[in-house]
Design an enzyme around this catalytic site. Structure first.
Site, PDB file in Angstrom:
ATOM      1  N   HIS A 183      18.243 -14.186  15.665  1.00 35.02           N
ATOM      2  CA  HIS A 183      18.585 -12.768  15.479  1.00 35.02           C
ATOM      3  C   HIS A 183      19.604 -12.658  14.327  1.00 35.02           C
ATOM      4  O   HIS A 183      20.794 -12.870  14.517  1.00 35.02           O
ATOM      5  CB  HIS A 183      19.169 -12.195  16.766  1.00 35.02           C
ATOM      6  CG  HIS A 183      19.175 -10.695  16.822  1.00 35.02           C
ATOM      7  ND1 HIS A 183      19.150  -9.906  15.696  1.00 35.02           N
ATOM      8  CD2 HIS A 183      19.193  -9.836  17.874  1.00 35.02           C
ATOM      9  CE1 HIS A 183      19.159  -8.622  16.057  1.00 35.02           C
ATOM     10  NE2 HIS A 183      19.184  -8.555  17.376  1.00 35.02           N
ATOM     11  N   HIS A 186      20.734  -6.207  12.477  1.00 36.38           N
ATOM     12  CA  HIS A 186      21.360  -5.135  13.276  1.00 36.38           C
ATOM     13  C   HIS A 186      22.862  -5.229  13.481  1.00 36.38           C
ATOM     14  O   HIS A 186      23.380  -4.758  14.492  1.00 36.38           O
ATOM     15  CB  HIS A 186      20.664  -5.045  14.649  1.00 36.38           C
ATOM     16  CG  HIS A 186      19.228  -4.639  14.533  1.00 36.38           C
ATOM     17  ND1 HIS A 186      18.306  -4.854  15.517  1.00 36.38           N
ATOM     18  CD2 HIS A 186      18.545  -4.025  13.528  1.00 36.38           C
ATOM     19  CE1 HIS A 186      17.115  -4.399  15.134  1.00 36.38           C
ATOM     20  NE2 HIS A 186      17.249  -3.899  13.920  1.00 36.38           N
ATOM     21  N   TYR A 188      24.857  -7.772  14.101  1.00 38.26           N
ATOM     22  CA  TYR A 188      25.421  -8.772  15.020  1.00 38.26           C
ATOM     23  C   TYR A 188      26.016  -9.933  14.211  1.00 38.26           C
ATOM     24  O   TYR A 188      26.149  -9.844  12.995  1.00 38.26           O
ATOM     25  CB  TYR A 188      24.366  -9.195  16.049  1.00 38.26           C
ATOM     26  CG  TYR A 188      23.935  -8.010  16.907  1.00 38.26           C
ATOM     27  CD1 TYR A 188      24.860  -7.346  17.707  1.00 38.26           C
ATOM     28  CD2 TYR A 188      22.637  -7.520  16.877  1.00 38.26           C
ATOM     29  CE1 TYR A 188      24.504  -6.242  18.478  1.00 38.26           C
ATOM     30  CE2 TYR A 188      22.267  -6.413  17.644  1.00 38.26           C
ATOM     31  CZ  TYR A 188      23.207  -5.778  18.434  1.00 38.26           C
ATOM     32  OH  TYR A 188      22.855  -4.682  19.181  1.00 38.26           O
TER      33      TYR A 188
HETATM   34  C1  LIG Z   1      15.741  -0.217  24.066  1.00 35.34           C
HETATM   35  C2  LIG Z   1      15.729  -1.000  22.791  1.00 35.34           C
HETATM   36  C3  LIG Z   1      16.188  -2.302  22.801  1.00 35.34           C
HETATM   37  C4  LIG Z   1      16.165  -3.065  21.619  1.00 35.34           C
HETATM   38  N1  LIG Z   1      16.569  -4.369  21.648  1.00 35.34           N
HETATM   39  C5  LIG Z   1      16.461  -5.156  20.552  1.00 35.34           C
HETATM   40  C6  LIG Z   1      16.746  -6.547  20.620  1.00 35.34           C
HETATM   41  O1  LIG Z   1      17.055  -7.109  21.673  1.00 35.34           O
HETATM   42  N2  LIG Z   1      16.645  -7.255  19.464  1.00 35.34           N
HETATM   43  C7  LIG Z   1      16.280  -6.687  18.272  1.00 35.34           C
HETATM   44  O2  LIG Z   1      16.223  -7.375  17.246  1.00 35.34           O
HETATM   45  N3  LIG Z   1      15.971  -5.370  18.199  1.00 35.34           N
HETATM   46  C8  LIG Z   1      16.024  -4.609  19.302  1.00 35.34           C
HETATM   47  N4  LIG Z   1      15.642  -3.290  19.252  1.00 35.34           N
HETATM   48  C9  LIG Z   1      14.985  -2.792  18.027  1.00 35.34           C
HETATM   49  C10 LIG Z   1      13.463  -2.941  18.174  1.00 35.34           C
HETATM   50  O3  LIG Z   1      13.065  -4.298  18.211  1.00 35.34           O
HETATM   51  C11 LIG Z   1      12.701  -2.251  17.013  1.00 35.34           C
HETATM   52  O4  LIG Z   1      13.040  -2.875  15.790  1.00 35.34           O
HETATM   53  C12 LIG Z   1      13.036  -0.771  16.951  1.00 35.34           C
HETATM   54  O5  LIG Z   1      12.814  -0.152  18.216  1.00 35.34           O
HETATM   55  C13 LIG Z   1      12.198  -0.052  15.890  1.00 35.34           C
HETATM   56  O6  LIG Z   1      10.831  -0.234  16.134  1.00 35.34           O
HETATM   57  P1  LIG Z   1       9.934   0.920  16.826  1.00 35.34           P
HETATM   58  O7  LIG Z   1      10.010   2.108  15.921  1.00 35.34           O
HETATM   59  O8  LIG Z   1       8.555   0.309  16.885  1.00 35.34           O
HETATM   60  O9  LIG Z   1      10.515   1.179  18.180  1.00 35.34           O
HETATM   61  C14 LIG Z   1      15.688  -2.494  20.412  1.00 35.34           C
HETATM   62  C15 LIG Z   1      15.239  -1.170  20.409  1.00 35.34           C
HETATM   63  C16 LIG Z   1      15.240  -0.431  21.570  1.00 35.34           C
HETATM   64  C17 LIG Z   1      14.693   0.973  21.559  1.00 35.34           C
END
Ligand SMILES: Cc1cc2nc3c(=O)[nH]c(=O)nc-3n(C[C@H](O)[C@H](O)[C@H](O)COP(=O)(O)O)c2cc1C
Length: 365
Positions: A183, A186, A188
């Site tokens: 990871h 974002h 981190y």
């Molecule tokens: C509830 C939730 C939890 C997420 N947890 C993670 C995570 O653990 N690791 C990560 O890299 N991104 C995380 N994300 C980001 C998602 O992996 C993804 O990049 C983001 O939702 C955008 O894609 P989408 O438009 O298809 O939802 C999270 C997003 C949401 C909504």
């Protein structure tokens, strides 16, 4: 014969997202990937049996699932009830979950994670300060969340964190995962080193682009040496500015990191998050800012962030990405590849069941 004709007909009509793809040694039957999604349901940081239901519901033969971000050590936690991969109990708890996914014929990667300063003393061992590249606290935003002031890691402490990533990768393989996703996105810990809005270090881990990326590169090198490049992917988000973490030159940053991945022959995949959506004529539009990185990277390229069926098909057909990771749509539609195949209507995702932010707010005020 009839079967062969039926298969050929299916191939001829398959939408780009549902065509097969070879990712390194792995044969994928389609390109609809489950994005990593933090669930906050691993009580005591131990994955629970119900995760086997959640993940196997989303598993398809030849599909790729990326598990939720998982703590590499006790200091890695920033959200309630996130799973870990640093104790034998956690490794054992992951095994039946991985088995359930494998029984459905899917591949399963674990996202390994350290939140750095995106945390609170309440989540840290002995109530200590969260660790980071810096001692600058995240500026409170509209959400009202006030993160704890971090402690800047000393130079001589950094090899230990690199080693925690290495061990987490080893443990993930022991638990049966097919590979790991580092990871590096974002805001981190890895990004707190990489991005110049946060990194204010004066040692060899701060200053120049090369120095700021050194920690991430050491993590990549250690994980690759431990489990093999053919089982390692990384998630990067050079354009994203979550939790006060952004860079003055995201294209240079992303390009430098891709060059570092390319040093490892067979490095499996680079998973990148799109810049924020632009609103064009009242519609959300993906800006496709990842093209330079897609062109540079030698392995499999996964794009994520705001994709739907139409947009996913388009970019796969254009060669902009090999695979598309879906987050919220996959959460709300466990049979997403099938719905895409049928062009069936999709369930809307439900923010009220999103535990990460709700729980943090409830626990921490
Ligand atoms: C509830 C939730 C939890 C997420 N947890 C993670 C995570 O653990 N690791 C990560 O890299 N991104 C995380 N994300 C980001 C998602 O992996 C993804 O990049 C983001 O939702 C955008 O894609 P989408 O438009 O298809 O939802 C999270 C997003 C949401 C909504």
């Amino acid at each position: 014969m009839v079967q062969v004709q039926a298969a050929a007909a299916k191939e001829a009509t398959a939408i780009p997202l549902l065509t097969p793809y070879k990712m390194g040694q792995f044969d994928l039957s389609h390109r609809v990937v489950l994005a990593p999604l933090t669930r906050c349901r691993s009580y005591g940081n131990v994955p629970q049996p119900h995760a086997a239901v959640y993940y196997s519901q989303r598993a398809t033969r030849g599909g790729l699932l990326i598990a939720e971000a998982t703590d590499i050590s006790p200091t890695a936690q920033g959200y309630p009830e996130t799973p870990g991969i640093y104790t034998q109990q956690q490794i054992e708890a992951w095994k039946p979950i991985v088995d359930a996914v494998h029984r459905k014929g899917a591949l399963f990667f674990l996202q390994i994670w350290h939140v750095g300063r995106v945390s609170f003393t309440d989540f840290q061992p002995n109530g200590q300060a969260p660790i980071s590249s810096t001692d600058k606290q995240i500026t409170p935003d509209d959400s009202g969340m006030v993160y704890s002031k971090p402690r800047r890691l000393r130079t001589d402490e950094i090899p230990q964190i690199v080693d925690d990533f290495r061990r987490a990768a080893r443990n993930a393989i022991e638990a049966g995962f097919d590979g790991v996703e580092i990871h590096g996105a974002h805001g981190y810990l890895l990004e707190q080193f990489m991005k110049d809005s946060v990194n204010d270090r004066k040692d060899q881990y701060g200053g120049s682009l090369e120095n700021r990326c050194r920690f991430a590169v050491e993590v990549i090198d250690a994980v690759v040496a431990e489990v093999g490049a053919h089982r390692v992917g990384i998630r990067l988000s050079p354009f994203v500015d979550f939790v006060d973490c952004f860079d003055s030159d995201p294209v240079a940053l992303g390009s430098y990191m891709v060059q570092q991945l390319n040093r490892h022959p067979g490095f499996l995949y680079c998973h990148m998050v799109e810049p924020r959506m632009a609103i064009v004529e009242g519609r959300r539009k993906i800006t496709h800012g990842l093209l330079p990185f897609r062109k540079q990277f030698k392995g499999t390229f996964i794009a994520a962030g705001g994709y739907d069926r139409k947009e996913g098909n388009k970019v796969v057909a254009d060669g902009y990405a090999d695979l598309i990771a879906y987050g919220r749509l996959f959460l709300a539609n466990p049979d997403l590849p099938r719905r895409f195949e049928l062009n069936a209507p999709l369930n809307k995702y439900d923010r009220s069941t999103c535990r990460p932010h709700r729980l943090r707010k409830a626990l921490l005020g």
